[in-house]
Each structure stands twice: as structure tokens, then as C-alpha cells.
Scaffold this motif. Structure first.
Motif, mmCIF file in Angstrom:
data_model
loop_
_atom_site.group_PDB
_atom_site.id
_atom_site.type_symbol
_atom_site.label_atom_id
_atom_site.label_comp_id
_atom_site.label_asym_id
_atom_site.label_seq_id
_atom_site.Cartn_x
_atom_site.Cartn_y
_atom_site.Cartn_z
ATOM 1 N N ALA A 23 -54.478 12.173 7.956
ATOM 2 C CA ALA A 23 -55.592 13.063 7.585
ATOM 3 C C ALA A 23 -55.114 14.133 6.608
ATOM 4 O O ALA A 23 -55.802 14.464 5.633
ATOM 5 N N LEU A 24 -53.903 14.660 6.826
ATOM 6 C CA LEU A 24 -53.374 15.692 5.922
ATOM 7 C C LEU A 24 -53.059 15.117 4.540
ATOM 8 O O LEU A 24 -53.236 15.787 3.527
ATOM 9 N N LEU A 25 -52.601 13.859 4.512
ATOM 10 C CA LEU A 25 -52.315 13.233 3.212
ATOM 11 C C LEU A 25 -53.585 13.135 2.363
ATOM 12 O O LEU A 25 -53.552 13.264 1.154
ATOM 13 N N TYR A 26 -54.705 12.897 3.054
ATOM 14 C CA TYR A 26 -55.965 12.751 2.324
ATOM 15 C C TYR A 26 -56.681 14.080 2.116
ATOM 16 O O TYR A 26 -57.137 14.378 1.014
ATOM 17 N N ALA A 27 -56.817 14.842 3.194
ATOM 18 C CA ALA A 27 -57.674 16.039 3.121
ATOM 19 C C ALA A 27 -56.924 17.246 2.590
ATOM 20 O O ALA A 27 -57.538 18.207 2.119
ATOM 21 N N GLY A 28 -55.586 17.241 2.675
ATOM 22 C CA GLY A 28 -54.810 18.401 2.247
ATOM 23 C C GLY A 28 -55.128 19.618 3.110
ATOM 24 O O GLY A 28 -55.699 19.503 4.200
ATOM 25 N N VAL A 29 -54.755 20.792 2.609
ATOM 26 C CA VAL A 29 -55.049 22.053 3.317
ATOM 27 C C VAL A 29 -55.641 23.026 2.299
ATOM 28 O O VAL A 29 -55.420 22.892 1.102
ATOM 29 N N ARG A 30 -56.390 24.006 2.820
ATOM 30 C CA ARG A 30 -56.933 25.032 1.916
ATOM 31 C C ARG A 30 -55.800 25.952 1.467
ATOM 32 O O ARG A 30 -54.820 26.138 2.193
ATOM 33 N N TYR A 31 -55.963 26.543 0.317
ATOM 34 C CA TYR A 31 -54.939 27.470 -0.188
ATOM 35 C C TYR A 31 -54.914 28.732 0.659
ATOM 36 O O TYR A 31 -55.955 29.256 1.064
ATOM 37 N N ASP A 32 -53.718 29.210 0.922
ATOM 38 C CA ASP A 32 -53.532 30.513 1.549
ATOM 39 C C ASP A 32 -52.335 31.157 0.848
ATOM 40 O O ASP A 32 -51.370 30.457 0.515
ATOM 41 N N GLN A 33 -52.408 32.455 0.654
ATOM 42 C CA GLN A 33 -51.337 33.119 -0.100
ATOM 43 C C GLN A 33 -49.967 32.924 0.549
ATOM 44 O O GLN A 33 -48.933 32.932 -0.121
ATOM 45 N N SER A 34 -49.953 32.733 1.867
ATOM 46 C CA SER A 34 -48.664 32.554 2.549
ATOM 47 C C SER A 34 -47.953 31.283 2.064
ATOM 48 O O SER A 34 -46.732 31.171 2.176
ATOM 49 N N LEU A 35 -48.714 30.317 1.508
ATOM 50 C CA LEU A 35 -48.073 29.116 0.963
ATOM 51 C C LEU A 35 -47.257 29.486 -0.274
ATOM 52 O O LEU A 35 -46.128 29.020 -0.452
ATOM 53 N N ALA A 36 -47.839 30.309 -1.130
ATOM 54 C CA ALA A 36 -47.119 30.740 -2.344
ATOM 55 C C ALA A 36 -45.893 31.577 -1.953
ATOM 56 O O ALA A 36 -44.829 31.448 -2.574
ATOM 57 N N GLU A 37 -46.038 32.391 -0.917
ATOM 58 C CA GLU A 37 -44.884 33.194 -0.465
ATOM 59 C C GLU A 37 -43.779 32.275 0.073
ATOM 60 O O GLU A 37 -42.588 32.511 -0.140
ATOM 61 N N ALA A 38 -44.185 31.216 0.781
ATOM 62 C CA ALA A 38 -43.190 30.297 1.368
ATOM 63 C C ALA A 38 -42.384 29.572 0.293
ATOM 64 O O ALA A 38 -41.252 29.142 0.541
ATOM 65 N N ALA A 39 -42.969 29.441 -0.903
ATOM 66 C CA ALA A 39 -42.233 28.744 -1.980
ATOM 67 C C ALA A 39 -40.982 29.516 -2.401
ATOM 68 O O ALA A 39 -40.135 28.980 -3.114
ATOM 69 N N ASP A 40 -40.840 30.770 -1.928
ATOM 70 C CA ASP A 40 -39.603 31.521 -2.206
ATOM 71 C C ASP A 40 -38.395 30.846 -1.562
ATOM 72 O O ASP A 40 -37.278 30.961 -2.055
ATOM 73 N N TRP A 41 -38.622 30.171 -0.435
ATOM 74 C CA TRP A 41 -37.483 29.567 0.277
ATOM 75 C C TRP A 41 -37.661 28.067 0.540
ATOM 76 O O TRP A 41 -36.705 27.386 0.902
#
Ligand code: SF4
Length: 422
Positions: A23-41
Motif C-alpha cells: 500500500a505504501l509503494l502505491y499510495a506513498g505518504v503525505r508531505y510533512d516537514q519532518s521528512l525534509a528534516e530527516a534528510a539531514d541524516w
């Protein structure tokens, strides 16, 4: 009925965690700023994400990096996709993993998770000052993928004064381009520069890769024997550093000659994966004209069967592009015909010791190009349930040393076969 409830109703044989991953492969997830913050690590996606209108800029930018791979509490790995209308979102929770997966209209907390981290080797340099990330090495969890010869000769098959494009219809990554210059790959030439091989072997030898599998890939060559020799050069270089003992090394080449498989085995290669991409003979000729004309479908199949004799039945796979039969001119019209053809491939190969692996095919033409897979979510789950039943019936499960839940970020086969609680 909501997505997960609908899948549970329709696919009760599939474990919850597998339905959730699909389901995640197809539907993905909504954007949340914490995702962009997580890209730091976290290990970043190679494609940045453009924030949609209405979403506030992140650190002054509208183009943001996001993590590439989600890692579940039970170690399930999924490629992260962001889609505005998804019923899922990921944001911080108070678990030790740091993030929660939330779902549905009531925003229910389903499970905790994290992301695959950016490991130290990615930012390290080789002895000659090259970034290890630029040596031709990439990673999906347990698996390092080594590609020091990305240009595929099927794109440029000589024909008189000119060349003809016989590349696979879905393939963009094999196009000969400037990546070859940096690595010193020359079309139609077997040997790779010693410096290129030395650098990538040095990167594989970094103590902090946290990987156990090393998958060798590259563009195809027009001569099977030359391709075998190229893989041998790499395998011997890995062996000289003892890396064949640290990693399960597999050749993800085109079909090879038996003698070359034997040489690769002597050089410490333990597995082979010669990708057929599509089973049906007419579709194979349409989708993979290079493989069809240069090697031939029967020879490709024979080579996989020989690989079982050389490497053993737990050590041979062939990947297919799920749904590619349904895309483009001359495609099959009926998704069920494609599904039954996929099952026919599995019924042929699995009893003979070759595992069939399905990746999703994302449309390469038309309005939804690159955004949506051709197979529906339901078809993918039905295919995988039936494949898992064949593997169980035959007593041949996917070998996790070769391909595991933590290397399958876009495929489901190991998720059916491995029990994370065992
Ligand atoms: S063999 Fe096909 S899939 Fe592989 S690199 Fe060449 S064109 Fe692409």
C-alpha cells in the motif's frame, strides 16, 4: 472501504506487514516537514522533491531532499514516495525509532519506523581523493550495488556506418552517457581502467557499509564472452581483497557462457541474476529487442538453467518488470493475460531452481509517465501471493543471503518468505 481494510478483505493470505508495504509503494505518504528534516541524516533520494503550492518553503527552499528508504520496526524496507492525497503520513512520534506511520481519516498511529541512514562510506574519500559515492557504488539496505560500466551496448548496436537502438523499452539507466567518462568505460571494450576498479573495491572495503550483499551490475555487452570477462575482472579484484568472504557477491549481468560462470565462481561469486524482464516470447522480442536478437530467448533461459548447475538452486534469480507487457505499442490488452504469463514464468523457473523477482513497471510514456505503475496494487498482491504459494509448494524460498527484506525496497518476494519474528 478504506485502502488497508479493502486489502485485508481481498488478500487474507498476505501478512499485514506485506499489505502495508504494498500500500505504501502505491499510495506513498503525505508531505510533512519532518521528512525534509530527516534528510539531514537519512540516505537521500536521488531526486529532490518540489514542494507543492501552499506548502511553506523549507529553509528558504522549495526543492527539498527527502529520505529514500523507510525502515519499519520489523525491518521491512520500503521506498518512500510522497503523494498529496495519500491516506498515510509519517511524522515524529515518541517511540525509540522516532517516527510514526499514521493512517486514515482518524489519523490512527499504525506503527513506528525510521529511515535508512546515510552511512559513513557515502561521505568518505578513496586514497586518490575520489568521493566513494562517485565510484559506481550505491546501496539499498543490506545490498551494495556496484556498477562501474553503466553504458549498455544495446543502445548502440553497430549497423554499417550507423548504430541501431535495441535497448529494452523501459530502460533509461543504460543509456551511454557522461557517467561512462568519469568511470573510463569504453563501449565494446571489455577492460575497465584499473584505477576505476581499485576505487570501487576500496569503497566496498569501507568498514561501515553495514551491507552483506554485493550485487554486480552494468550495461550489457554485445558479446557474452566479453561480458563474462568484464565481470571476472571485477570479481577477481574483490577477491584479492577478501571481500568475497565479507559479502555475498552476485553477478547481475546478462546471460553468460557456462565457462565464464565457472570462472566467476572460482573468483568467489556465489549467485547469478540474469534478468529476463518479460516472459512471453512475443513480448520479450518487443520489449527487449537487444536481448532477443543478440542472445535469444532460448539461450537466455538455458543460461539461467546452467547457472543453477554452477551456483546451486538457492543462488540463481531472474528479475521481471511487472506489467511491462501492458505498456506501449503491441502490448497485451488484458492485465490478467499479463498476470497469467508471469505465473507461467514462475511455474517454469521455480521448480528448476531459478527464483523469479518482480519489480513494478512505472509508465514511461503518456500522461502518468513515471508516476504510476502499470500493474494495479491488487494485481501486484495477487501475483505475489501466487508466487509465494509456488515457492512454498516447491520448498524453494528466496535465499536471504542473496536477496533479503532489507534489500527489497520495491519488491515483495522476501517479505512473503522471511518471518521477522522467527
Ligand atoms: S540490457 Fe536492457 S535493461 Fe539492461 S541496461 Fe541494457 S537496455 Fe537497460
Amino acid at each position: 472501504m478504506e485502502l488497508l481494510e479493502r486489502l485485508a478483505d481481498r488478500f487474507p493470505q498476505s501478512p499485514d506487514r506485506v499489505r502495508l508495504k504494498a500500500a505504501l509503494l502505491y499510495a506513498g505518504v503525505r508531505y510533512d516537514q519532518s521528512l525534509a528534516e530527516a534528510a539531514d541524516w537519512a540516505f537521500p533520494n536521488y531526486m529532490p522533491y518540489m514542494l507543492p503550492p501552499g506548502e511553506p518553503a523549507f529553509r528558504g527552499q522549495r526543492k527539498v531532499n527527502l529520505p529514500y528508504l523507510v525502515r519499519g520496526a520489523d525491518d521491512t524496507q520500503v521506498r518512500l514516495r510522497v503523494k498529496p492525497d495519500s491516506p498515510f503520513s509519517i511524522r515524529p512520534d515518541d517511540s525509540a525509532l522516532g517516527f510514526g506511520l499514521f493512517y486514515g481519516p482518524d489519523d490512527r498511529h499504525l506503527t513506528s519506523l525510521t529511515f535508512e541512514p546515510r552511512l559513513p562510506w557515502v561521505d568518505a574519500l578513496t586514497a586518490d581523493g575520489t568521493s566513494m559515492r562517485s565510484t559506481g557504488l550505491s546501496q539499498h539496505g543490506d545490498m551494495l550495488v556496484l556498477n562501474v560500466a553503466p553504458g549498455c551496448e544495446y543502445f548502440v548496436v553497430p549497423e554499417g556506418e550507423k548504430t541501431r537502438n535495441l535497448s529494452c523499452s523501459f530502460c533509461l539507466y543504460g543509456l551511454p552517457d557522461k557517467r561512462m567518462d568519469a568511470l573510463g568505460q569504453k563501449l565494446y571494450e571489455v577492460g575497465l581502467p584499473a584505477a576505476t576498479v581499485k576505487r570501487v573495491v576500496e569503497a566496498c572495503g569501507h568498514p561501515e557499509t553495514a551491507a552483506t550483499q554485493l550485487y554486480l551490475v552494468g550495461g550489457s555487452m554485445l558479446d557474452m564472452r566479453k561480458e563474462g570477462a568484464r565481470y571476472l575482472q571485477i570479481a577477481e579484484a574483490l577477491q584479492s581483497q577478501g571481500l568475497h568472504e565479507r559479502y555475498y557477491v552476485a553477478a547481475g549481468s546478462g546471460a553468460l557462457h557456462r565457462d565464464d560462470m565457472l570462472r566467476l565462481k572460482d573468483a568467489g561469486v556465489r549467485g547469478a541474476c540474469f534478468n529476463m524482464e518479460v516472459w512471453d516470447a512475443a513480448q520479450f522480442a518487443r520489449v527487449c529487442p537487444g536481448k532477443d536478437k543478440v542472445v535469444g530467448r532460448e539461450r537466455w533461459i538455458q543460461s539461467l538453467e546452467e547457472a543453477v548447475e554452477v551456483f546451486g538452486p538457492d543462488n540463481v534469480m531472474t528479475a521481471f518488470v511487472g506489467g511491462v507487457e501492458l505498456d506501449g505499442e503491441g502490448a497485451m490488452a488484458d492485465p490478467r493475460e499479463a498476470l497469467e504469463s508471469n505465473i507461467e514464468a514462475a511455474e517454469y523457473f521455480i521448480p528448476r531452481g531459478v527464483q523469479t523477482i518482480y519489480s513494478l513497471h512505472w509508465k514511461v510514456t503518456g500522461k502518468n509517465r513515471g508516476e504510476e505503475p502499470v500493474y494495479s496494487l491488487e494485481l501486484l498482491l495477487e501475483l505475489n501471493e501466487r508466487l509465494a504459494a509456488i515457492r512454498k509448494r516447491e520448498g524453494r524460498l528466496i535465499n536471504p543471503a542473496f536477496f533479503s527484506r532489507r534489500s527489497a525496497y520495491m519488491q515483495l518476494e522476501p517479505d512473503y518468505d522471511e518471518d521477522p519474528t522467527a
